[in-house]
Design a protein around this motif. Structure first.
Motif, short mmCIF file in Angstrom:
data_model
loop_
_atom_site.label_atom_id
_atom_site.label_comp_id
_atom_site.label_asym_id
_atom_site.label_seq_id
_atom_site.Cartn_x
_atom_site.Cartn_y
_atom_site.Cartn_z
N PRO A 142 0.81 -1.22 0.00
CA PRO A 142 0.00 0.00 0.00
C PRO A 142 0.84 1.28 0.00
O PRO A 142 0.50 2.26 -0.67
CB PRO A 142 -0.84 -0.13 1.28
N ALA A 143 1.97 1.29 0.71
CA ALA A 143 2.84 2.47 0.72
C ALA A 143 3.41 2.71 -0.68
O ALA A 143 3.45 3.86 -1.15
CB ALA A 143 3.96 2.30 1.74
N MET A 144 3.84 1.65 -1.35
CA MET A 144 4.36 1.78 -2.71
C MET A 144 3.25 2.27 -3.64
O MET A 144 3.47 3.15 -4.47
CB MET A 144 4.93 0.45 -3.20
N VAL A 145 2.06 1.72 -3.49
CA VAL A 145 0.94 2.10 -4.36
C VAL A 145 0.54 3.55 -4.13
O VAL A 145 0.23 4.27 -5.08
CB VAL A 145 -0.26 1.13 -4.17
N GLN A 146 0.58 4.01 -2.90
CA GLN A 146 0.30 5.43 -2.64
C GLN A 146 1.33 6.32 -3.34
O GLN A 146 0.98 7.37 -3.90
CB GLN A 146 0.26 5.69 -1.14
N ALA A 147 2.58 5.90 -3.36
CA ALA A 147 3.61 6.64 -4.08
C ALA A 147 3.35 6.60 -5.58
O ALA A 147 3.55 7.60 -6.29
CB ALA A 147 5.00 6.07 -3.76
N ILE A 148 2.89 5.46 -6.08
CA ILE A 148 2.55 5.33 -7.51
C ILE A 148 1.41 6.27 -7.86
O ILE A 148 1.45 6.96 -8.89
CB ILE A 148 2.19 3.86 -7.86
N VAL A 149 0.37 6.31 -7.04
CA VAL A 149 -0.78 7.19 -7.30
C VAL A 149 -0.33 8.65 -7.31
O VAL A 149 -0.71 9.43 -8.20
CB VAL A 149 -1.91 6.95 -6.28
N ALA A 150 0.49 9.04 -6.35
CA ALA A 150 0.99 10.42 -6.31
C ALA A 150 1.82 10.73 -7.55
O ALA A 150 1.68 11.80 -8.16
CB ALA A 150 1.80 10.65 -5.04
N GLN A 151 2.67 9.79 -7.93
CA GLN A 151 3.51 9.97 -9.12
C GLN A 151 2.65 10.04 -10.38
O GLN A 151 2.88 10.86 -11.26
CB GLN A 151 4.52 8.82 -9.21
N ASP A 152 1.62 9.19 -10.43
CA ASP A 152 0.70 9.19 -11.58
C ASP A 152 0.03 10.55 -11.72
O ASP A 152 -0.08 11.09 -12.83
CB ASP A 152 -0.34 8.08 -11.41
N ARG A 153 -0.43 11.10 -10.62
CA ARG A 153 -1.09 12.42 -10.66
C ARG A 153 -0.12 13.49 -11.14
O ARG A 153 -0.48 14.37 -11.92
CB ARG A 153 -1.63 12.78 -9.28
N ALA A 154 1.11 13.44 -10.67
CA ALA A 154 2.11 14.44 -11.07
C ALA A 154 2.47 14.32 -12.54
O ALA A 154 2.72 15.32 -13.20
CB ALA A 154 3.35 14.30 -10.19
N LEU A 155 2.52 13.09 -13.04
CA LEU A 155 2.93 12.87 -14.43
C LEU A 155 1.77 13.01 -15.43
O LEU A 155 2.01 13.13 -16.64
CB LEU A 155 3.54 11.47 -14.57
N ALA A 156 0.54 13.01 -14.96
CA ALA A 156 -0.62 13.04 -15.85
C ALA A 156 -0.58 14.23 -16.80
O ALA A 156 -0.93 14.11 -17.98
CB ALA A 156 -1.91 13.04 -15.03
N ALA A 157 -0.14 15.37 -16.31
CA ALA A 157 -0.09 16.56 -17.17
C ALA A 157 0.92 16.42 -18.30
O ALA A 157 0.77 17.07 -19.33
CB ALA A 157 0.25 17.78 -16.31
N LEU A 158 1.93 15.56 -18.12
CA LEU A 158 2.94 15.36 -19.16
C LEU A 158 2.50 14.37 -20.23
O LEU A 158 3.12 14.31 -21.29
CB LEU A 158 4.25 14.88 -18.52
N ARG A 159 1.45 13.62 -19.94
CA ARG A 159 1.00 12.62 -20.93
C ARG A 159 0.18 13.33 -21.94
O ARG A 159 -0.58 13.43 -22.53
CB ARG A 159 0.23 11.50 -20.25
#
Length: 185
Positions: free
Chosen positions: A168-185
């Motif tokens: 869950p800690a890794m997945v929370q980091a993935i979700v945060a990273q996904d949100r940050a990277l979404a604008a670049l996609r």
């Protein structure tokens, strides 16, 4: 909703990676706003990479590779679950990554889970190097499983209780990273 593919790194029919990947998906699904599914690498039956051009220059033409890329494109983020083969990742996993069109993984978050007698440290580090070519957002949090302590008789997955919070800690980091990277996609 962040849709995450949990990718098995071994294609061996008796691999212990399947139960590990399912455990990762189950733990990932406890995080709000996440839908995680296991993606079995072996089900794509990828041939050895032998395209005319590398995917950096042209998408793969092999029908199995096209299906592989289409399947990956349906996800927002990825978790690779890999054993250690000869101090690195299995050849089948590296081969599958070689077929990936860079735009499929570009600016998407990635988590890593490794299992071996080195607790998966070596294949995870190899994956970090390989995936850097794709401009992915590989998170720092990872899950390291040891064959001697997290598997009964080195064949039945029985993770130590302290691992329960790691996914869950890794997945929370993935979700945060996904949100940050979404604008670049």
């Amino acid at each position: 909703m962040t849709k995450i593919a949990v990718i098995t790194g071994s294609v061996r029919p008796n691999s212990i990676g399947g139960p590990v990947a399912q455990w990762v998906a189950d733990k990932a699904n406890t995080v709000d706003g996440v839908q995680a599914e296991v993606l079995e690498l072996g089900s794509f039956d990828l041939p050895v990479f032998a395209e005319e051009l590398p995917p950096m220059n042209a998408p793969a033409k092999d029908p199995a590779a096209v299906k592989w890329n289409e399947a990956l494109a349906a996800y927002d983020a990825y978790i690779f679950v890999t054993p250690e083969y000869n101090h690195s990742v299995p050849g089948a996993l590296k081969n599958a990554i070689d077929f990936i069109t860079p735009s499929v993984l570009a600016n998407k978050a990635v988590g890593l889970v490794g299992y071996s007698f080195s607790a998966g440290h070596r294949p995870i580090e190899a994956l970090r190097l390989i995936l850097s070519n794709f401009t992915t957002g590989v998170v720092g949090a990872q899950v390291n499983l040891h064959l001697a302590t997290d598997f009964e008789n080195m064949s039945v997955f029985a993770p130590a209780a302290y691992h329960d919070a790691e996914v869950p800690a890794m997945v929370q980091a993935i979700v945060a990273q996904d949100r940050a990277l979404a604008a670049l996609r």
